[in-house]
Motif scaffolding. Structure first.
Motif, mmCIF file in Angstrom:
data_model
loop_
_atom_site.group_PDB
_atom_site.id
_atom_site.type_symbol
_atom_site.label_atom_id
_atom_site.label_comp_id
_atom_site.label_asym_id
_atom_site.label_seq_id
_atom_site.Cartn_x
_atom_site.Cartn_y
_atom_site.Cartn_z
ATOM 1 N N ARG A 176 -57.967 49.676 26.999
ATOM 2 C CA ARG A 176 -56.641 49.757 26.364
ATOM 3 C C ARG A 176 -55.574 50.243 27.347
ATOM 4 N N GLY A 177 -55.670 49.716 28.577
ATOM 5 C CA GLY A 177 -54.725 50.105 29.615
ATOM 6 C C GLY A 177 -53.798 48.967 29.988
ATOM 7 N N PRO A 178 -53.069 49.118 31.095
ATOM 8 C CA PRO A 178 -52.108 48.097 31.519
ATOM 9 C C PRO A 178 -52.796 46.936 32.226
ATOM 10 N N ALA A 179 -52.111 45.802 32.269
ATOM 11 C CA ALA A 179 -52.672 44.613 32.915
ATOM 12 C C ALA A 179 -52.294 44.510 34.385
ATOM 13 N N GLY A 180 -51.321 45.301 34.849
ATOM 14 C CA GLY A 180 -50.779 45.113 36.189
ATOM 15 C C GLY A 180 -51.429 45.920 37.289
ATOM 16 N N VAL A 181 -52.548 46.567 37.006
ATOM 17 C CA VAL A 181 -53.278 47.290 38.041
ATOM 18 C C VAL A 181 -54.762 47.159 37.710
ATOM 19 N N SER A 182 -55.596 47.031 38.738
ATOM 20 C CA SER A 182 -57.033 46.867 38.537
ATOM 21 C C SER A 182 -57.766 47.760 39.537
ATOM 22 N N LEU A 321 -65.501 25.894 18.429
ATOM 23 C CA LEU A 321 -65.515 27.326 18.737
ATOM 24 C C LEU A 321 -64.137 27.961 18.539
ATOM 25 N N VAL A 322 -64.123 29.065 17.794
ATOM 26 C CA VAL A 322 -62.923 29.884 17.595
ATOM 27 C C VAL A 322 -63.295 31.327 17.889
ATOM 28 N N ARG A 323 -62.375 32.056 18.501
ATOM 29 C CA ARG A 323 -62.639 33.453 18.848
ATOM 30 C C ARG A 323 -61.801 34.387 17.983
ATOM 31 N N ILE A 324 -62.444 35.452 17.495
ATOM 32 C CA ILE A 324 -61.716 36.511 16.806
ATOM 33 C C ILE A 324 -61.807 37.779 17.656
ATOM 34 N N ARG A 325 -60.687 38.466 17.776
ATOM 35 C CA ARG A 325 -60.591 39.623 18.663
ATOM 36 C C ARG A 325 -60.907 40.920 17.926
ATOM 37 N N HIS A 326 -61.597 41.796 18.633
ATOM 38 C CA HIS A 326 -61.749 43.182 18.190
ATOM 39 C C HIS A 326 -61.746 44.041 19.454
ATOM 40 N N THR A 327 -60.592 43.995 20.136
ATOM 41 C CA THR A 327 -60.432 44.598 21.451
ATOM 42 C C THR A 327 -59.501 45.797 21.381
ATOM 43 N N ALA A 328 -59.905 46.892 22.051
ATOM 44 C CA ALA A 328 -59.060 48.084 22.172
ATOM 45 C C ALA A 328 -58.666 48.602 20.793
ATOM 46 N N ALA A 329 -57.359 48.597 20.468
ATOM 47 C CA ALA A 329 -56.908 49.126 19.174
ATOM 48 C C ALA A 329 -57.414 48.283 18.011
ATOM 49 N N GLU A 330 -57.814 47.036 18.272
ATOM 50 C CA GLU A 330 -58.305 46.154 17.212
ATOM 51 C C GLU A 330 -59.788 46.368 16.924
ATOM 52 N N ALA A 331 -60.429 47.243 17.690
ATOM 53 C CA ALA A 331 -61.848 47.550 17.475
ATOM 54 C C ALA A 331 -61.960 48.674 16.451
ATOM 55 N N GLY A 332 -61.648 48.369 15.211
ATOM 56 C CA GLY A 332 -61.687 49.348 14.132
ATOM 57 C C GLY A 332 -61.847 48.655 12.796
ATOM 58 N N PHE A 333 -62.104 49.442 11.764
ATOM 59 C CA PHE A 333 -62.416 48.888 10.452
ATOM 60 C C PHE A 333 -61.311 47.979 9.914
ATOM 61 N N GLU A 334 -60.079 48.482 9.831
ATOM 62 C CA GLU A 334 -59.006 47.712 9.214
ATOM 63 C C GLU A 334 -58.724 46.409 9.970
ATOM 64 N N PRO A 335 -58.601 46.433 11.319
ATOM 65 C CA PRO A 335 -58.349 45.167 12.020
ATOM 66 C C PRO A 335 -59.485 44.156 11.871
ATOM 67 N N VAL A 336 -60.731 44.632 11.917
ATOM 68 C CA VAL A 336 -61.854 43.696 11.777
ATOM 69 C C VAL A 336 -61.886 43.099 10.376
ATOM 70 N N LEU A 337 -61.681 43.937 9.370
ATOM 71 C CA LEU A 337 -61.641 43.441 7.993
ATOM 72 C C LEU A 337 -60.525 42.411 7.843
ATOM 73 N N ALA A 338 -59.373 42.693 8.427
ATOM 74 C CA ALA A 338 -58.230 41.783 8.305
ATOM 75 C C ALA A 338 -58.510 40.438 8.964
#
Length: 378
Positions: A176-182, A321-338
């Motif tokens: 759950r960090g920035p995309a501009g540094v690795s 094939l379709v992808r559903i995300r559960h990444t970072a802040a979306e890795a939780g009950f409410e986002p997954v249920l939604a």
């Protein structure tokens, strides 16, 4: 007040060198990288991947490159372009995890100095068998290079003595960090593999060896190059959050979200892309829509009716094939249920026969069981 003065980042302070040094150390602790140096690379993770591939390829060694996605293929191209002798192995079914027997067969068919592969594939929702691959590599004395951009924070990954030698990390997904540094973690065996590409300038922003010279081997008083300070401050804040939750907690949260999403999809009445839960990504879940359903319409309906974004699979894999995300802040009950409910609702609106209530109930059941287990442990 000018528009520039009103911009919140206009007066952002420079990132101090001592704090910059601590960023690498903190990432190293997340990875359990006691024997690795960690260098920060200014740029999205694809920059760090290319840097690693080109300096590894310049060694003109022999590589077995495992390609389970476009990123694996790109890595092999960069290796070869820089002078490496590259043999590519891919899974029998495009987009599926590589089988360890496929890796063993490829290794037995030639003599290699190193192996490279992607750990987790967010584009298809699969995870390659890292422990098995590393065991084969160690048995043959190979240097192991791992793209962990879509796995760190979502899958168990500890470098340690038997872990990979070169690991590329992107904080923008599971951390759950920035995309501009690795970042790249490199041990002694990894550094020994790298070499400077011929005819390259003596200073390159696309060089791990230059970063080592200008940072790790220096007094670390001046940050090399001119990295964007807002990216460094964002990474600093993301690592603070990881420190509070603990990396084990972050991984467990992603794995729970993946389990719930897969259970929900199956209860809807649709198949998951990979049937092996151990080989499924903690960041995304791939599902296969019914044969007679228009994928483009389902994705549009999910967005229009429920405000949920679904994604297609990469080119060359099953068009259902379709992808559903559960990444970072979306890795939780409410986002997954939604997202499971939205997928089901979009399928119903597109004319498919699925059970939305059963899908939602399955998600609730997985989380309820997990919370019951946690309460019981306490």
């Amino acid at each position: 007040m000018s528009r520039l003065d009103a911009w919140p980042f206009a007066a952002l302070p420079a990132f101090p060198a001592e704090r910059y040094s601590a960023l690498g150390e903190r990432i190293g602790r997340i990875l359990g990288a006691e024997e690795h140096d960690v260098v920060l690379v200014p740029g999205e993770a694809i920059v760090a991947l290319e840097a690693a591939a080109r300096e590894a390829g310049a060694s003109r060694r022999r590589f077995l490159n495992v390609a389970t996605s476009v990123y694996g293929r790109l890595f092999g191209d960069w290796l070869a372009d820089a002078g490496g002798e590259v043999t590519t192995v891919s899974p029998a079914v495009a987009g599926q995890p590589i089988a360890i027997d496929e890796v063993r067969a490829a290794l037995s068919g030639g003599s290699f100095d190193a192996i490279s592969f992607v750990h987790g594939e967010a584009a298809t929702g699969i995870v390659n068998p890292i422990d098995d691959i590393l065991a084969e590599a160690r048995g043959l004395g190979l240097v192991a290079i791992v793209d962990a951009v879509a796995s760190v924070g979502a899958e168990p990954l500890v470098l340690g003595e038997d872990g990979p030698d070169i690991v590329v990390v992107g904080p923008q997904k599971g951390l759950r960090g920035p995309a501009g540094v690795s970042a790249v973690a490199i041990n002694t065996r990894g550094w020994a593999l790298l070499a400077r590409p011929p005819r390259r300038a003596t200073l390159s922003s696309l060089s791990l060896l230059d970063i080592r010279r200008d940072w790790l081997d220096s007094d670390r008083a001046v940050i090399p190059g001119t990295p964007a300070p807002h990216e460094l401050w964002a990474l600093d804040a993301a690592l603070d959050a990881i420190g509070h939750e603990g990396i084990d907690g972050v991984v467990a949260r992603h794995r729970l979200a993946a389990r719930a999403a897969r259970s929900g999809a199956r209860a809807l009445g649709i198949a998951t892309w990979t049937g092996d839960d151990e080989r499924s990504s903690g960041l995304t879940t791939g599902v296969l829509l019914p044969q007679d359903v228009d994928r483009t319409r389902v994705i549009a309906l999910a967005q229009a009716l429920f405000g949920v974004t679904l994604a297609v699979g990469p080119e060359g894999v099953d068009p259902r094939l379709v992808r559903i995300r559960h990444t970072a802040a979306e890795a939780g009950f409410e986002p997954v249920l939604a997202v499971v409910a939205a997928l089901g609702g979009a399928l119903v609106a597109a004319g498919a026969d699925v059970d939305v209530a059963a899908g939602a109930a399955a998600v609730v059941s997985v989380y309820a069981e997990a919370r019951h287990d946690d309460a019981h442990d306490d």
